[in-house]
Design a protein around this motif. Structure first.
Motif, PDB file in Angstrom:
ATOM      1  N   SER A 103      13.797  79.949  47.483  1.00 17.49           N
ATOM      2  CA  SER A 103      13.016  79.434  46.353  1.00 17.49           C
ATOM      3  C   SER A 103      13.884  79.231  45.113  1.00 17.49           C
ATOM      4  N   CYS A 104      15.148  79.611  45.183  1.00 14.10           N
ATOM      5  CA  CYS A 104      16.052  79.495  44.042  1.00 14.10           C
ATOM      6  C   CYS A 104      16.323  78.023  43.729  1.00 14.10           C
ATOM      7  N   ASN A 105      16.343  77.668  42.465  1.00 13.08           N
ATOM      8  CA  ASN A 105      16.617  76.282  42.100  1.00 13.08           C
ATOM      9  C   ASN A 105      17.863  76.132  41.237  1.00 13.08           C
ATOM     10  N   CYS A 106      18.663  77.205  41.137  1.00 11.72           N
ATOM     11  CA  CYS A 106      19.878  77.087  40.317  1.00 11.72           C
ATOM     12  C   CYS A 106      20.998  76.415  41.105  1.00 11.72           C
ATOM     13  N   GLY A 107      20.998  76.532  42.423  1.00  8.25           N
ATOM     14  CA  GLY A 107      21.984  75.852  43.252  1.00  8.25           C
ATOM     15  C   GLY A 107      23.415  76.208  42.903  1.00  8.25           C
ATOM     16  N   THR A 108      23.691  77.472  42.665  1.00  7.17           N
ATOM     17  CA  THR A 108      25.036  77.878  42.269  1.00  7.17           C
ATOM     18  C   THR A 108      25.900  78.210  43.484  1.00  7.17           C
ATOM     19  N   ILE A 109      27.114  77.646  43.495  1.00  8.12           N
ATOM     20  CA  ILE A 109      28.106  77.979  44.511  1.00  8.12           C
ATOM     21  C   ILE A 109      29.413  78.318  43.814  1.00  8.12           C
ATOM     22  N   SER A 110      30.257  79.068  44.507  1.00  8.41           N
ATOM     23  CA  SER A 110      31.549  79.444  43.940  1.00  8.41           C
ATOM     24  C   SER A 110      32.530  79.735  45.072  1.00  8.41           C
ATOM     25  N   GLN A 111      33.795  79.708  44.740  1.00  4.76           N
ATOM     26  CA  GLN A 111      34.822  80.084  45.700  1.00  4.76           C
ATOM     27  C   GLN A 111      35.144  81.581  45.577  1.00  4.76           C
ATOM     28  N   ASN A 112      34.594  82.248  44.560  1.00 11.89           N
ATOM     29  CA  ASN A 112      34.800  83.677  44.323  1.00 11.89           C
ATOM     30  C   ASN A 112      33.468  84.386  44.183  1.00 11.89           C
ATOM     31  N   PRO A 113      33.410  85.692  44.499  1.00 11.22           N
ATOM     32  CA  PRO A 113      32.179  86.448  44.259  1.00 11.22           C
ATOM     33  C   PRO A 113      31.985  86.674  42.772  1.00 11.22           C
ATOM     34  N   GLY A 114      30.793  87.059  42.399  1.00 12.86           N
ATOM     35  CA  GLY A 114      30.482  87.333  40.994  1.00 12.86           C
ATOM     36  C   GLY A 114      28.997  87.166  40.772  1.00 12.86           C
ATOM     37  N   LYS A 115      28.620  86.881  39.545  1.00  9.57           N
ATOM     38  CA  LYS A 115      27.209  86.689  39.185  1.00  9.57           C
ATOM     39  C   LYS A 115      26.859  85.213  39.172  1.00  9.57           C
ATOM     40  N   CYS A 116      25.689  84.910  39.663  1.00  8.63           N
ATOM     41  CA  CYS A 116      25.118  83.568  39.642  1.00  8.63           C
ATOM     42  C   CYS A 116      24.649  83.259  38.218  1.00  8.63           C
ATOM     43  N   VAL A 117      24.419  81.990  37.899  1.00  2.74           N
ATOM     44  CA  VAL A 117      23.939  81.621  36.561  1.00  2.74           C
ATOM     45  C   VAL A 117      22.562  82.202  36.268  1.00  2.74           C
ATOM     46  N   CYS A 118      21.793  82.526  37.307  1.00  6.54           N
ATOM     47  CA  CYS A 118      20.464  83.115  37.080  1.00  6.54           C
ATOM     48  C   CYS A 118      20.511  84.639  37.076  1.00  6.54           C
ATOM     49  N   GLY A 119      21.725  85.216  37.146  1.00  9.80           N
ATOM     50  CA  GLY A 119      21.878  86.664  37.021  1.00  9.80           C
ATOM     51  C   GLY A 119      21.987  87.428  38.321  1.00  9.80           C
ATOM     52  N   ASN A 120      21.711  86.798  39.443  1.00 12.95           N
ATOM     53  CA  ASN A 120      21.832  87.469  40.738  1.00 12.95           C
ATOM     54  C   ASN A 120      23.295  87.544  41.162  1.00 12.95           C
ATOM     55  N   ASP A 121      23.590  88.499  42.038  1.00 12.97           N
ATOM     56  CA  ASP A 121      24.921  88.554  42.627  1.00 12.97           C
ATOM     57  C   ASP A 121      25.081  87.404  43.603  1.00 12.97           C
ATOM     58  N   MET A 122      26.302  86.862  43.654  1.00 14.02           N
ATOM     59  CA  MET A 122      26.605  85.836  44.654  1.00 14.02           C
ATOM     60  C   MET A 122      26.780  86.549  45.989  1.00 14.02           C
ATOM     61  N   LYS A 123      26.488  85.853  47.079  1.00 12.29           N
ATOM     62  CA  LYS A 123      26.664  86.424  48.420  1.00 12.29           C
ATOM     63  C   LYS A 123      27.543  85.495  49.238  1.00 12.29           C
ATOM     64  N   PRO A 124      28.229  86.017  50.233  1.00  6.99           N
ATOM     65  CA  PRO A 124      28.997  85.151  51.112  1.00  6.99           C
ATOM     66  C   PRO A 124      28.068  84.127  51.762  1.00  6.99           C
ATOM     67  N   VAL A 125      28.534  82.919  51.956  1.00  5.66           N
ATOM     68  CA  VAL A 125      27.697  81.846  52.488  1.00  5.66           C
ATOM     69  C   VAL A 125      27.093  82.197  53.839  1.00  5.66           C
ATOM     70  N   ASP A 126      27.796  82.927  54.670  1.00  2.00           N
ATOM     71  CA  ASP A 126      27.277  83.228  55.997  1.00  2.00           C
ATOM     72  C   ASP A 126      26.320  84.416  56.033  1.00  2.00           C
ATOM     73  N   ALA A 127      26.050  85.056  54.880  1.00  2.00           N
ATOM     74  CA  ALA A 127      25.114  86.182  54.824  1.00  2.00           C
ATOM     75  C   ALA A 127      23.685  85.674  54.755  1.00  2.00           C
ATOM     76  N   LYS A 128      22.745  86.515  55.111  1.00  2.00           N
ATOM     77  CA  LYS A 128      21.315  86.166  55.071  1.00  2.00           C
ATOM     78  C   LYS A 128      20.817  86.139  53.633  1.00  2.00           C
ATOM     79  N   PRO A 129      19.917  85.155  53.291  1.00  2.00           N
ATOM     80  CA  PRO A 129      19.382  85.083  51.917  1.00  2.00           C
ATOM     81  C   PRO A 129      18.440  86.224  51.603  1.00  2.00           C
ATOM     82  N   ALA A 130      18.259  86.501  50.316  1.00  2.00           N
ATOM     83  CA  ALA A 130      17.299  87.539  49.861  1.00  2.00           C
ATOM     84  C   ALA A 130      15.888  87.071  50.169  1.00  2.00           C
ATOM     85  N   LYS A 131      14.989  88.020  50.292  1.00  2.00           N
ATOM     86  CA  LYS A 131      13.579  87.672  50.567  1.00  2.00           C
ATOM     87  C   LYS A 131      12.734  87.908  49.360  1.00  2.00           C
TER      88      LYS A 131
END
Length: 131
Positions: A103-131
């Motif tokens: 349901s996220c609409n920020c569409g943030t991607i990065s080549q490094n881990p860190g915080k997303c623009v909406c404040g959530n932690d970034m996750k590796p692309v192959d990990a399962k999304p939050a529910k």
């Protein structure tokens, strides 16, 4: 007429959910020439190469800037920010993505881990999304 409007709205909503889900699973931004996107302004040597559909900070902590897509290749998206001498290339396939789920609409991607623009932690692309 109302029934047709309801059907059209339901189809549009379904398409929007599918697009959000497809992005949430793939971590790839599908941009077209002329679109605006927020990108890390640290320059070509910055390892984060954060891109987002919303304004905020990069995973490296710096403020992102609005840029316009000028060219899209198979593995690179080129954007032009205000005051930049020439367009900069960004990988549209992130190694990390926002962990706020489909349901996220920020569409943030990065080549490094860190915080997303909406404040959530970034996750590796192959990990399962939050529910």
């Amino acid at each position: 007429m109302k029934k047709l409007l309801r059907i059209g709205s339901a189809i549009l909503l379904s398409l929007m959910i599918m697009v959000a889900f497809a992005f949430a699973e793939s971590g790839k931004m599908k941009l077209t020439v002329g679109e605006e996107v927020y990108v890390c302004n640290c320059g070509p040597t910055c390892p984060c190469h954060t891109m987002s559909m919303k304004e905020g900070n990069c995973t490296c902590g710096n403020k992102m800037v609005k840029a316009k897509v000028t060219k899209v290749d198979k593995d690179m998206t080129y954007v032009q920010g205000e005051g930049w001498e020439k367009p900069r290339g960004y990988n549209p396939q992130g190694k990390y993505m926002c962990n706020c789920g489909p349901s996220c609409n920020c569409g943030t991607i990065s080549q490094n881990p860190g915080k997303c623009v909406c404040g959530n932690d970034m996750k590796p692309v192959d990990a399962k999304p939050a529910k």
